[in-house]
Design a protein around this motif. Sequence first.
Motif, short mmCIF file in Angstrom:
data_model
loop_
_atom_site.label_atom_id
_atom_site.label_comp_id
_atom_site.label_asym_id
_atom_site.label_seq_id
_atom_site.Cartn_x
_atom_site.Cartn_y
_atom_site.Cartn_z
N GLN A 334 49.28 62.82 31.99
CA GLN A 334 49.59 63.49 33.26
C GLN A 334 49.39 62.55 34.44
O GLN A 334 50.21 62.51 35.36
CB GLN A 334 48.71 64.73 33.43
CG GLN A 334 49.04 65.57 34.66
CD GLN A 334 48.21 66.84 34.72
OE1 GLN A 334 47.61 67.27 33.72
NE2 GLN A 334 48.14 67.46 35.89
N ALA A 335 48.31 61.80 34.45
CA ALA A 335 47.98 60.94 35.59
C ALA A 335 48.66 59.57 35.52
O ALA A 335 48.72 58.87 36.52
CB ALA A 335 46.46 60.76 35.67
N GLY A 336 49.14 59.19 34.33
CA GLY A 336 49.74 57.87 34.18
C GLY A 336 48.68 56.80 33.98
O GLY A 336 47.65 57.04 33.36
N GLU A 337 48.94 55.62 34.53
CA GLU A 337 48.02 54.49 34.34
C GLU A 337 46.83 54.62 35.28
O GLU A 337 46.99 54.71 36.50
CB GLU A 337 48.74 53.17 34.58
CG GLU A 337 47.92 51.95 34.24
CD GLU A 337 48.69 50.65 34.36
OE1 GLU A 337 48.51 49.95 35.39
OE2 GLU A 337 49.50 50.37 33.46
N ILE A 338 45.63 54.63 34.72
CA ILE A 338 44.40 54.79 35.48
C ILE A 338 43.47 53.64 35.14
O ILE A 338 43.28 53.30 33.96
CB ILE A 338 43.70 56.13 35.14
CG1 ILE A 338 44.58 57.31 35.54
CG2 ILE A 338 42.35 56.23 35.84
CD1 ILE A 338 44.74 57.51 37.03
N ARG A 339 42.87 53.04 36.15
CA ARG A 339 41.89 51.98 35.95
C ARG A 339 40.50 52.52 36.23
O ARG A 339 40.26 53.18 37.25
CB ARG A 339 42.19 50.78 36.85
CG ARG A 339 43.56 50.17 36.62
CD ARG A 339 43.84 49.09 37.64
NE ARG A 339 43.06 47.88 37.35
CZ ARG A 339 42.75 46.96 38.26
NH1 ARG A 339 43.11 47.13 39.52
NH2 ARG A 339 42.06 45.89 37.93
N LEU A 340 39.55 52.24 35.33
CA LEU A 340 38.20 52.79 35.43
C LEU A 340 37.18 51.75 34.98
O LEU A 340 37.50 50.85 34.19
CB LEU A 340 38.07 54.03 34.52
CG LEU A 340 38.96 55.22 34.85
CD1 LEU A 340 38.95 56.22 33.69
CD2 LEU A 340 38.51 55.89 36.14
N PRO A 341 35.93 51.86 35.46
CA PRO A 341 34.88 51.00 34.92
C PRO A 341 34.69 51.25 33.43
O PRO A 341 34.69 52.40 32.97
CB PRO A 341 33.64 51.41 35.71
CG PRO A 341 34.17 52.01 36.98
CD PRO A 341 35.44 52.70 36.58
N ALA A 342 34.53 50.18 32.67
CA ALA A 342 34.35 50.28 31.23
C ALA A 342 32.87 50.47 30.89
O ALA A 342 32.00 50.42 31.76
CB ALA A 342 34.89 49.02 30.56
#
Length: 392
Positions: A334-342
Amino acid sequence: MLSGIKVVSFTHFLQGPSATQLLADLGADVIKVEPPQGAFERSWSGPDAYVGGVSVFFLLGNRNARSVVVDLKNDEGKAMLRRLLDGADVLIESFRPGVMDRLGLGYEHLRATNPRLVYCSLSGYGSDGPYRDRPGQDVLIQSLSGLAAATGAAGAHPTPVGASLVDQHGAVLGALGILAALHGRERTGEGTRVESNLLNAALDLQLEPLSYFLNGFRGERSASGISSPFYKAPYGVFATADGHITVSLTSTDALAKVLDEPWFNTIEPDQEYAMREHINARIADRIAEHPTEYWTTRFAEHRIWYAPVNDYADVVADPQVEHNKTVMTINHPQAGEIRLPAHPVRYDGQRPGLRRLPPQLGEHTREVLDELGYTSAEITQLLETGAVRDHG
């Protein structure tokens, strides 16, 4: 590493979901129990940060988990949960103290049928005491714990840190307690009640300055910008001719060389703390004369402890951050490409990856019921009565 460990999570906001995500990253089967309207973090997000209608706040703390929806006011729903918890290794909850007991899901209720259960409660202040019913929230705890009062220049307003670090540290302490309890269970065969709270987490973050205070040493916030009431100069952020740079714990001999200022050689070692404001002022005057690049080059040559003052754009482009693979990318339907802390720790050189996307509300309700041995007819009955709900 935690494969085969079943964790049932009754958590919301940040402290609880972040703690369970650490366990899920390590391979635990985390089952997130949500009310029909969904966990709080599904419908709240920082600066109204929604991507494709999905809360970034939810996405950052719920990867590698499964979601089931249960009406906790429904007797059949609670019966299903007790069946789930009878086979669980860990329960983690972040309700206000007393809520789980009122639901019949308190520690004493559950250990009677599952004595191996590790039961972790995360709260603002603890499960008892005069503040047990107060709202526990990061910035409130920063203020109450002395952290805000210790931060900032003398004469300025007390300054909370610009991130929910107490929530995050409380999460790490909760996960640490669970891992310790699981290890202890291997020897004793018995579960344990684990408790972590934000107030303790905030004080633990201040282990060093609080220890100085408790043993008679009094410090004051610095008028010249020293970043600790207890440290000598230099220790803080200095303005350059075109920006800022941070300098830390450098000898007066080194300062005399790198700043070309013989005055620093006149300071006796036992006077460094008492003269810290004068020392800092001299450093500030010299650093302001040249641009940041000049000082980074000079400090590197003389092995002075320094760092650039980065904003988040600088941070994510930093070569060490990139090398450490600190940011992960997920592709959400739904949100597509998301960048997050690993995940923040490496094991044999590798960070745990993504096994499951942050779940849709009730995405795994049927799956979990099936694993518990419910028949198709029984699952349909539970769905029809509203005791549980699925994603459909």
